[in-house]
Design a protein around this motif. Structure first.
Motif, PDB file in Angstrom:
ATOM      1  N   TRP A   1      42.215  35.357  44.629  1.00 45.34           N
ATOM      2  CA  TRP A   1      40.891  35.675  44.123  1.00 45.34           C
ATOM      3  C   TRP A   1      40.994  36.566  42.882  1.00 45.34           C
ATOM      4  CZ3 TRP A   1      36.225  33.796  44.798  1.00 45.34           C
ATOM      5  CH2 TRP A   1      35.137  34.530  44.345  1.00 45.34           C
ATOM      6  N   TYR A   2      41.961  37.485  42.893  1.00 51.47           N
ATOM      7  CA  TYR A   2      42.107  38.443  41.792  1.00 51.47           C
ATOM      8  C   TYR A   2      43.074  37.992  40.703  1.00 51.47           C
ATOM      9  CZ  TYR A   2      39.293  41.519  44.508  1.00 51.47           C
ATOM     10  OH  TYR A   2      38.240  42.035  45.195  1.00 51.47           O
ATOM     11  N   THR A   3      43.875  36.983  40.973  1.00 52.60           N
ATOM     12  CA  THR A   3      44.852  36.545  39.973  1.00 52.60           C
ATOM     13  C   THR A   3      44.455  35.227  39.311  1.00 52.60           C
ATOM     14  OG1 THR A   3      46.194  35.517  41.717  1.00 52.60           O
ATOM     15  CG2 THR A   3      46.759  37.777  41.040  1.00 52.60           C
ATOM     16  N   THR A   4      43.347  34.643  39.745  1.00 56.97           N
ATOM     17  CA  THR A   4      42.821  33.430  39.128  1.00 56.97           C
ATOM     18  C   THR A   4      41.301  33.588  39.036  1.00 56.97           C
ATOM     19  OG1 THR A   4      42.487  32.281  41.233  1.00 56.97           O
ATOM     20  CG2 THR A   4      44.639  32.001  40.182  1.00 56.97           C
ATOM     21  N   GLY A   5      40.644  32.729  38.330  1.00 54.20           N
ATOM     22  CA  GLY A   5      39.188  32.706  38.311  1.00 54.20           C
ATOM     23  C   GLY A   5      38.556  33.785  37.452  1.00 54.20           C
ATOM     24  N   ARG A   6      37.286  34.033  37.731  1.00 56.58           N
ATOM     25  CA  ARG A   6      36.440  34.900  36.919  1.00 56.58           C
ATOM     26  C   ARG A   6      37.014  36.305  36.728  1.00 56.58           C
ATOM     27  NH1 ARG A   6      30.215  35.751  38.633  1.00 56.58           N
ATOM     28  NH2 ARG A   6      29.854  33.896  37.411  1.00 56.58           N
ATOM     29  N   ARG A   7      37.523  36.901  37.757  1.00 59.61           N
ATOM     30  CA  ARG A   7      38.016  38.283  37.649  1.00 59.61           C
ATOM     31  C   ARG A   7      39.329  38.366  36.888  1.00 59.61           C
ATOM     32  NH1 ARG A   7      36.168  41.005  43.271  1.00 59.61           N
ATOM     33  NH2 ARG A   7      33.967  40.872  42.826  1.00 59.61           N
ATOM     34  N   ALA A   8      40.045  37.271  36.769  1.00 59.12           N
ATOM     35  CA  ALA A   8      41.311  37.269  36.027  1.00 59.12           C
ATOM     36  C   ALA A   8      41.125  36.729  34.611  1.00 59.12           C
ATOM     37  CB  ALA A   8      42.346  36.441  36.777  1.00 59.12           C
ATOM     38  N   SER A   9      39.916  36.414  34.239  1.00 54.23           N
ATOM     39  CA  SER A   9      39.646  35.858  32.913  1.00 54.23           C
ATOM     40  C   SER A   9      40.105  36.821  31.820  1.00 54.23           C
ATOM     41  CB  SER A   9      38.142  35.599  32.766  1.00 54.23           C
ATOM     42  OG  SER A   9      37.821  35.338  31.423  1.00 54.23           O
ATOM     43  N   PRO A  10      40.720  36.298  30.765  1.00 57.22           N
ATOM     44  CA  PRO A  10      41.117  37.161  29.642  1.00 57.22           C
ATOM     45  C   PRO A  10      39.916  37.855  28.994  1.00 57.22           C
ATOM     46  CG  PRO A  10      42.080  34.969  29.412  1.00 57.22           C
ATOM     47  CD  PRO A  10      41.140  34.924  30.577  1.00 57.22           C
ATOM     48  N   ASP A  11      38.711  37.325  29.199  1.00 60.52           N
ATOM     49  CA  ASP A  11      37.495  37.936  28.648  1.00 60.52           C
ATOM     50  C   ASP A  11      37.028  39.141  29.456  1.00 60.52           C
ATOM     51  OD1 ASP A  11      37.672  35.732  27.039  1.00 60.52           O
ATOM     52  OD2 ASP A  11      35.844  34.776  27.748  1.00 60.52           O
ATOM     53  N   SER A  12      37.565  39.309  30.653  1.00 55.84           N
ATOM     54  CA  SER A  12      37.142  40.426  31.507  1.00 55.84           C
ATOM     55  C   SER A  12      37.531  41.736  30.838  1.00 55.84           C
ATOM     56  CB  SER A  12      37.816  40.308  32.874  1.00 55.84           C
ATOM     57  OG  SER A  12      37.419  41.369  33.708  1.00 55.84           O
ATOM     58  N   PRO A  13      36.646  42.743  30.882  1.00 53.48           N
ATOM     59  CA  PRO A  13      36.964  44.007  30.228  1.00 53.48           C
ATOM     60  C   PRO A  13      38.140  44.755  30.862  1.00 53.48           C
ATOM     61  CG  PRO A  13      34.768  44.089  31.240  1.00 53.48           C
ATOM     62  CD  PRO A  13      35.297  42.710  31.439  1.00 53.48           C
ATOM     63  N   PHE A  14      38.462  44.449  32.101  1.00 52.00           N
ATOM     64  CA  PHE A  14      39.633  45.043  32.751  1.00 52.00           C
ATOM     65  C   PHE A  14      40.178  44.036  33.748  1.00 52.00           C
ATOM     66  CE2 PHE A  14      35.945  46.352  35.218  1.00 52.00           C
ATOM     67  CZ  PHE A  14      36.321  46.118  36.528  1.00 52.00           C
ATOM     68  N   GLN A  15      41.456  44.176  34.043  1.00 52.77           N
ATOM     69  CA  GLN A  15      42.140  43.258  34.949  1.00 52.77           C
ATOM     70  C   GLN A  15      42.458  43.976  36.260  1.00 52.77           C
ATOM     71  OE1 GLN A  15      42.820  39.920  34.193  1.00 52.77           O
ATOM     72  NE2 GLN A  15      41.513  40.408  32.444  1.00 52.77           N
ATOM     73  N   LEU A  16      42.424  43.232  37.336  1.00 51.03           N
ATOM     74  CA  LEU A  16      42.777  43.774  38.639  1.00 51.03           C
ATOM     75  C   LEU A  16      44.136  43.276  39.112  1.00 51.03           C
ATOM     76  CD1 LEU A  16      39.233  43.683  40.229  1.00 51.03           C
ATOM     77  CD2 LEU A  16      40.515  45.690  39.459  1.00 51.03           C
ATOM     78  N   SER A  17      44.855  42.632  38.196  1.00 50.48           N
ATOM     79  CA  SER A  17      46.251  42.288  38.451  1.00 50.48           C
ATOM     80  C   SER A  17      47.024  42.510  37.158  1.00 50.48           C
ATOM     81  CB  SER A  17      46.394  40.841  38.930  1.00 50.48           C
ATOM     82  OG  SER A  17      45.989  39.930  37.941  1.00 50.48           O
ATOM     83  N   THR A  18      48.289  42.819  37.306  1.00 47.87           N
ATOM     84  CA  THR A  18      49.145  43.084  36.154  1.00 47.87           C
ATOM     85  C   THR A  18      49.782  41.786  35.677  1.00 47.87           C
ATOM     86  OG1 THR A  18      51.083  43.497  37.519  1.00 47.87           O
ATOM     87  CG2 THR A  18      49.657  45.398  37.042  1.00 47.87           C
ATOM     88  N   PRO A  19      50.339  41.770  34.466  1.00 44.11           N
ATOM     89  CA  PRO A  19      50.997  40.545  33.983  1.00 44.11           C
ATOM     90  C   PRO A  19      52.124  40.070  34.896  1.00 44.11           C
ATOM     91  CG  PRO A  19      50.615  42.050  32.157  1.00 44.11           C
ATOM     92  CD  PRO A  19      50.259  42.797  33.426  1.00 44.11           C
ATOM     93  N   ASP A  20      52.751  40.990  35.640  1.00 45.60           N
ATOM     94  CA  ASP A  20      53.831  40.567  36.541  1.00 45.60           C
ATOM     95  C   ASP A  20      53.332  40.233  37.948  1.00 45.60           C
ATOM     96  OD1 ASP A  20      53.288  43.150  37.377  1.00 45.60           O
ATOM     97  OD2 ASP A  20      55.375  43.815  37.360  1.00 45.60           O
ATOM     98  N   GLY A  21      51.993  40.149  38.121  1.00 46.95           N
ATOM     99  CA  GLY A  21      51.424  39.658  39.372  1.00 46.95           C
ATOM    100  C   GLY A  21      51.107  40.689  40.430  1.00 46.95           C
ATOM    101  N   LYS A  22      51.221  41.972  40.106  1.00 48.26           N
ATOM    102  CA  LYS A  22      50.873  42.996  41.088  1.00 48.26           C
ATOM    103  C   LYS A  22      49.376  43.274  41.015  1.00 48.26           C
ATOM    104  CE  LYS A  22      55.321  45.267  40.939  1.00 48.26           C
ATOM    105  NZ  LYS A  22      56.058  46.445  40.489  1.00 48.26           N
ATOM    106  N   LEU A  23      48.784  43.560  42.165  1.00 47.44           N
ATOM    107  CA  LEU A  23      47.377  43.948  42.190  1.00 47.44           C
ATOM    108  C   LEU A  23      47.254  45.405  41.780  1.00 47.44           C
ATOM    109  CD1 LEU A  23      46.196  42.225  45.484  1.00 47.44           C
ATOM    110  CD2 LEU A  23      45.801  41.475  43.134  1.00 47.44           C
TER     111      LEU A  23
END
Length: 188
Positions: free
Chosen positions: A21-43
């Motif tokens: 849920w957090y590494t794909t889709g709306r919350r992982a969008s590059p347009d999101s002002p912040f990310q809930l996962s790191t580039p190496d896949g950690k939450l």
């Protein structure tokens, strides 16, 4: 953080569903002002601890999704409320994430500085001013008096006030979780 990152390779099916849920889709969008996962896949942020209890994590992400993407409150006003909660609790991750979300919603650096100083930004709409005043009262006293209630309902309506109280409550809970588990924003 006080708990170890959960390795995706060792996740249960329920954890994997929440993780995706957090590494794909709306919350992982590059347009999101912040990310809930790191580039190496950690939450990071709240999901980094929600993954510990997938049933709770799923319920919390559903509420969070409604708060972020389905609220009828104006985006700037919603971010004002969240930032006030973040400042109230001195929640580093909430402030990191929602300063970015606030900018994306149209809050200026001057607005963000005013909120950080406990002041009212200039040029707020009627709804934004109502959200700010009601949020401050709720954070200070846990409720609204009769006049504050009527004034807020006159501007936001009862459904809007319910949304605001839910947003304030949700982000209070998130701030407590972040504090207990010592979840910090990513290094700059």
């Amino acid at each position: 953080m006080r708990v170890e990152d959960v390795d995706p390779a060792g996740m249960s099916d329920e954890q994997r569903s929440l993780y995706e849920w957090y590494t794909t889709g709306r919350r992982a969008s590059p347009d999101s002002p912040f990310q809930l996962s790191t580039p190496d896949g950690k939450l990071q942020g709240p999901p980094a601890v929600w993954i510990l209890s997938p049933a709770f994590g799923q319920a919390l992400q559903k509420i969070g999704g409604v708060v972020r993407y389905e609220s009828a409150l104006p985006a700037r006003g919603r971010e004002i409320a969240i930032l006030l909660v973040g400042h109230h609790h001195r929640s580093a991750f909430e402030l990191y994430a929602h300063t970015r979300a606030g900018r994306a919603a149209g809050l200026s650096e001057h607005d963000l500085a005013a909120l950080a100083d406990g002041k009212e930004p200039s040029d707020l709409s009627a709804a934004e001013g109502s959200i700010l005043r009601a949020t401050k009262a709720i954070l200070d006293r846990g409720t609204l008096d009769d006049l504050e209630y009527r004034d807020t309902v006159d501007i936001l309506g009862e459904p809007g006030l319910l949304e605001l109280v839910t947003i304030v409550g949700y982000y209070n809970m998130v701030a407590w979780q972040l504090a207990v588990f010592d979840v910090q924003p990513p290094a700059a």
